[in-house]
Design an enzyme around this catalytic site. Structure first.
Site, PDB file in Angstrom:
ATOM      1  N   HIS A 232       0.840  -1.203   0.000  1.00  0.00           N
ATOM      2  CA  HIS A 232       0.000   0.000   0.000  1.00  0.00           C
ATOM      3  C   HIS A 232       0.873   1.251   0.000  1.00  0.00           C
ATOM      4  CE1 HIS A 232      -3.476   2.529   1.409  1.00  0.00           C
ATOM      5  NE2 HIS A 232      -2.471   3.240   1.915  1.00  0.00           N
ATOM      6  N   GLU A 233       1.917   1.266   0.831  1.00  0.00           N
ATOM      7  CA  GLU A 233       2.792   2.439   0.893  1.00  0.00           C
ATOM      8  C   GLU A 233       3.593   2.607  -0.394  1.00  0.00           C
ATOM      9  OE1 GLU A 233       2.379   4.653   3.107  1.00  0.00           O
ATOM     10  OE2 GLU A 233       0.942   3.377   4.144  1.00  0.00           O
TER      11      GLU A 233
ATOM     12  N   HIS B  74       1.801   4.548  -2.969  1.00  0.00           N
ATOM     13  CA  HIS B  74       1.908   6.003  -2.792  1.00  0.00           C
ATOM     14  C   HIS B  74       3.212   6.517  -3.393  1.00  0.00           C
ATOM     15  CE1 HIS B  74      -1.685   6.576  -0.486  1.00  0.00           C
ATOM     16  NE2 HIS B  74      -1.301   5.813   0.512  1.00  0.00           N
TER      17      HIS B  74
ATOM     18  N   GLU C  77      -6.388   6.830  -0.847  1.00  0.00           N
ATOM     19  CA  GLU C  77      -6.238   5.623  -0.033  1.00  0.00           C
ATOM     20  C   GLU C  77      -6.947   4.433  -0.676  1.00  0.00           C
ATOM     21  OE1 GLU C  77      -4.188   5.426   2.490  1.00  0.00           O
ATOM     22  OE2 GLU C  77      -3.743   7.549   2.199  1.00  0.00           O
TER      23      GLU C  77
END
Length: 645
Positions: free
Chosen positions: A175-176, A179, A262
C-alpha cells in the site's frame, strides 16, 4: 482465474496527482482569503472600539494592510516548512520519532521488515528506500514520505512489527509503495507545507498566550495594574480565533486530498501482492487492537495525511477524516477481490520459469514485446515481479546478502559488476584499482567477484538497487573516491560498453544529487519543439540499438515519429553519430522536459525498440536507464517472461 481489475496506469496517476496539486492550490488560496477576512474584521472592530468612530465596513487601506500582513506570514510559514522538508522523507520520519533500521540488523522483526521492503522495491523498479521504525508507537500504522522515489523512506510503527504476520505486513508495505509510485509523496509534502502556512496565525496566537502565562508574577501584576497586558491578551485571542479558520481549512484540505488516494492505494496493493486477505486482515487487526492506529507523537496532526490509516482520535465529523473508514476499506477489498480470497497465491507457470537455475547466468536473449503492454507496466508492478524479487533475495549467496547492506561491501559489489568477462581487460581493471584503492576494499572485491560473476545482468541490476541505501551512508569523501574507482574500471579498456553506461548512469544519477555533486533536475521545457533534436537523437540511438538493417531502422524511426506526432519528415541519424556521448547529452536535456513530454518520448522509444515485437536484454537495460532519468519506475523483465501472450 479471472484477471485482476486494472487501475490507472503510472502516467495517469502522475497526471491525477498534478491535478490534485492544482486543487490544493485553489483550496489554499481560498483559506488565505477567509483568514484575511477574519483578520480584517478583527482589526476593523479594534480600530472602531478604540477610536469610537464609525466609517463603514469597507476600509481599503486597512484591508490591504491586513491582506499584506496575512499573506506575508502565511507564505513565510509555508516556505519555512517546505524548506525544512526539502531534505526528503527522512526529515518527516525523524520528526515523528523514527529510528533507522540497521541494514545488518539481527533482530528477526527488523530483518523481516527489511526483506519485505527490499522485495517490494525490486519488484517495483525503484531504489530500496531507507526504513524507519516508530519505536514509541504501539498502534498499527505506517507511511511513505519523500520528494521522489530516490529519497523516499518507509516507516512502520512498533505495533506493525509485533502484531502483523508477514502477509499482512507485505499488504501494508505494498500500500505504501503505491503512494511512492503514484506521486502521492510529493503531494503530501506540499500539503504539509501549505497547511503549516495557513495554521501559522493560530500558532502565533498560541505562542503569545503561552508567553503571557509563563511570564513572572511581578510582570503579570504590572500588566494587570497598568492595563498593558489587555491589548496583548485580546490580540492573542483574536489571532487564535481567526487562526482556527486555518485549522478548519487545514483539516478540510487534508480530507479532500487524501481519502480517495487511499482507496486507489488499497487496490494497487492487492493487484501487486495478489493477496487481498493480507491487507484486509491488517485492517481488521487495527480495529481489534486497543491501541488501534493512533500515533502518540505530538507531530501526528500535521502529518496525519501521510499514514496508512487514521493516526488521530476518531473525528466526530467524518468530513474532516483524512482516511476512509476502516470498515469501508475492508468491505471494498473483500467485494472487489473476493475471487482471490482463500485462493492459491502462486502465479500459474511463474515458479517453473523461476527455478534456481534461472538465477545463474543469462536468461533468454530476448522476449516478445508489445509496446502498449510495456507502457502499462511502468509504475504498475505485477504479482510475478513480487515473486521474482523474493526468490532473487532468497537465492543470493550469504556473503552477497551481507555485503549489500554495508558501505564497504556495497561499493565492492558495484565494482564487481563492472569487471569485464575478458581476463586481459579484467587484469587491467584490477591493476588500476590496486594503485588507488584501500587494501581492505580490494580484499572485499576478491571475495565477492566469483559470486557475482555467476549472476545474470538483470540480477546484477537488482543488486545495484539493493546497495543504494548502504552507499548513501558513505561520507562525501568516500563517495568521491568510490566514484573515481568506477571511472577507472570503465576506462581501463578505453571504451564504454552499454552495460557499463547503464550502471554508471543509474548509480551517479541517484547518488550525485544526494552527495551534492549535482543539482536536482528542474522542469525547463514544456513544448516538444524545444527538445526536438534531442528526441531525434534518442530515437535514432534506440532504432540502431534494436535493429541492424538500415531500411528496418528507418521504418522503426518513422513509427516512433508518428507516436510523437511529428509534422515533418525526418531521417534517422547515421549510425556512427549514435554513440554513448550523444545518448548522454540527449537524455540530460530530455530529463528536464515536462512529464507529458517525457511520457510521449518514452512511448515513442518503446515503439522504436519494439517495432519487431521483441526486446533484448541490452535493450531492456537501456530502457531502464532512460526511464530512471525520466522518473519512470520500470519493473524487471522476468526470466523467461513472455510479455503480451
Amino acid at each position: 482465474m479471472p484477471p485482476l481489475r486494472s487501475t490507472m496506469d503510472f502516467f495517469q496517476n502522475q497526471a491525477a496527482a498534478r491535478r490534485k496539486t492544482v486543487w490544493l492550490v485553489f483550496l489554499f488560496i481560498l483559506a488565505v482569503f477567509f483568514i484575511i477576512s477574519g483578520v480584517y474584521g478583527a482589526v476593523l472592530y479594534g480600530w472602531m472600539y478604540y477610536s469610537k468612530e464609525w466609517r463603514g465596513w469597507w476600509q481599503p487601506g486597512l484591508f490591504y494592510k491586513a491582506a499584506t500582513g496575512v499573506v506575508a506570514v502565511v507564505l513565510l510559514g509555508t516556505f519555512y516548512k517546505i524548506m525544512a522538508l526539502s531534505k526528503g522523507g527522512a526529515k518527516v520520519a525523524e520528526m515523528l520519532g523514527g529510528v533507522p533500521v540497521a541494514p545488518l540488523t539481527n533482530d528477526p522483526d527488523h530483518r523481516r521488515l527489511l526483506n519485505v521492503v527490499e522485495e517490494m522495491a525490486l519488484a517495483s523498479g525503484v531504489p530500496v528506500p531507507q526504513i524507519f521504525i516508530l519505536e514509541d508507537e504501539p498502534g498499527i500504522n505506517a507511511f511513505a514520505a519523500g520528494l521522489k522515489p530516490d529519497d523516499a523512506v518507509v516507516a512502520v510503527t512498533r505495533g506493525c512489527l509485533q502484531e502483523l504476520s508477514r502477509d499482512e505486513l507485505q499488504g501494508v508495505i505494498a500500500h505504501e509503495f503505491s503512494h511512492i509510485l503514484n506521486g502521492d509523496m510529493r503531494l503530501n509534502l506540499r500539503l504539509m507545507g501549505m497547511i503549516n502556512g495557513i495554521l501559522i496565525i493560530a500558532i502565533i496566537g498560541r505562542v503569545m498566550l503561552r508567553g503571557m502565562g509563563s511570564g513572572s508574577g511581578r510582570s503579570r501584576v504590572r500588566s494587570r495594574k497598568g492595563g498593558g497586558g489587555l491589548p496583548i491578551l485580546l490580540a492573542a485571542l483574536i489571532l487564535m480565533i481567526v487562526g482556527y479558520i486555518g485549522v478548519f481549512f487545514g483539516k478540510l484540505i487534508k480530507s479532500a486530498i487524501s481519502r480517495q488516494r487511499e482507496f486507489l492505494a488499497d487496490a494497487a496493493a492487492v493487484q501487486f501482492t495478489r493477496n487481498p486477505s493480507g491487507l484486509a486482515e491488517a485492517l481488521k487487526k487495527i480495529n481489534r487492537l486497543v491501541a488501534g492506529s493512533r500515533i502518540l507523537n505530538p507531530h501526528a496532526e500535521e502529518a496525519s495525511h501521510f499514514f496508512f490509516v487514521n493516526a488521530l482520535s476518531s473525528s466526530f465529523i467524518r468530513l474532516f477524516s483524512t482516511h476512509p473508514p476502516i470498515e469501508e476499506r475492508i468491505q471494498r477489498i473483500q467485494m472487489d477481490y473476493r475471487e482471490l480470497i482463500g485462493s492459491d497465491k502462486t502465479i500459474p507457470g511463474i515458479e517453473a520459469r523461476m527455478g534456481t537455475a534461472s538465477f545463474a547466468g543469462e536468461p533468454a536473449g530476448f522476449v516478445p514485446l508489445k509496446p502498449g503492454l510495456f507502457i502499462d507496466r511502468v509504475g504498475a508492478p505485477q504479482p510475478g515481479q513480487a515473486v521474482y524479487a523474493r526468490r532473487l533475495i532468497e537465492n543470493l549467496a550469504l556473503p552477497i546478502q551481507e555485503a549489500v547492506h554495508e558501505p564497504l561491501g556495497a561499493g565492492a559489489l558495484v565494482c564487481c559488476l563492472l569487471f569485464s568477462k575478458e581476463e586481459s581487460v579484467r587484469r587491467l581493471q584490477f591493476q588500476g584499482l590496486q594503485r588507488a584503492a584501500d587494501p581492505g576494499f580490494l580484499d572485499e572485491i576478491r571475495m565477492l567477484f566469483p559470486l557475482t560473476a555467476t549472476l545474470g545482468k538483470p540480477h546484477q541490476l537488482a543488486l545495484l538497487d539493493m546497495a543504494l541505501p548502504a552507499l548513501k551512508t558513505m561520507s562525501a569523501f568516500q563517495y568521491r573516491e568510490f566514484r573515481k574507482h568506477l571511472q577507472r574500471l570503465i576506462a581501463a579498456d578505453k571504451r564504454v560498453e552499454l552495460f557499463e553506461y547503464v550502471i554508471q548512469s543509474l548509480l551517479t544519477g541517484r547518488l550525485d544529487v544526494f552527495f551534492k555533486l549535482a543539482q536536482p533536475k528542474k522542469t525547463r521545457y514544456h513544448a516538444l519543439e524545444q527538445v526536438k533534436m534531442e528526441c531525434f537523437e534518442l530515437l535514432s540511438i534506440l532504432a540502431w540499438q534494436g535493429h541492424k538493417e538500415t531500411a528496418v531502422v528507418q521504418e522503426a524511426f518513422q513509427k516512433a515519429l508518428q507516436v510523437l506526432g511529428a509534422k515533418q519528415t525526418f531521417s534517422v541519424f547515421a549510425k556512427e553519430k549514435c554513440d554513448l556521448p550523444c545518448l548522454e547529452r540527449a537524455i540530460h536535456r530530455l530529463s528536464e522536459a515536462s512529464f507529458p513530454i517525457k511520457k510521449a518520448i518514452f512511448q515513442a522509444g518503446l515503439v522504436c525498440i519494439g517495432s519487431d515485437n521483441r526486446i533484448t536484454l541490452a535493450e531492456a537495460e537501456l530502457l531502464r536507464a532512460i526511464a530512471h532519468h525520466f522518473d519512470c519506475p520500470v519493473p524487471p523483465v522476468l526470466p523467461g517472461e513472455i510479455a503480451g501472450v
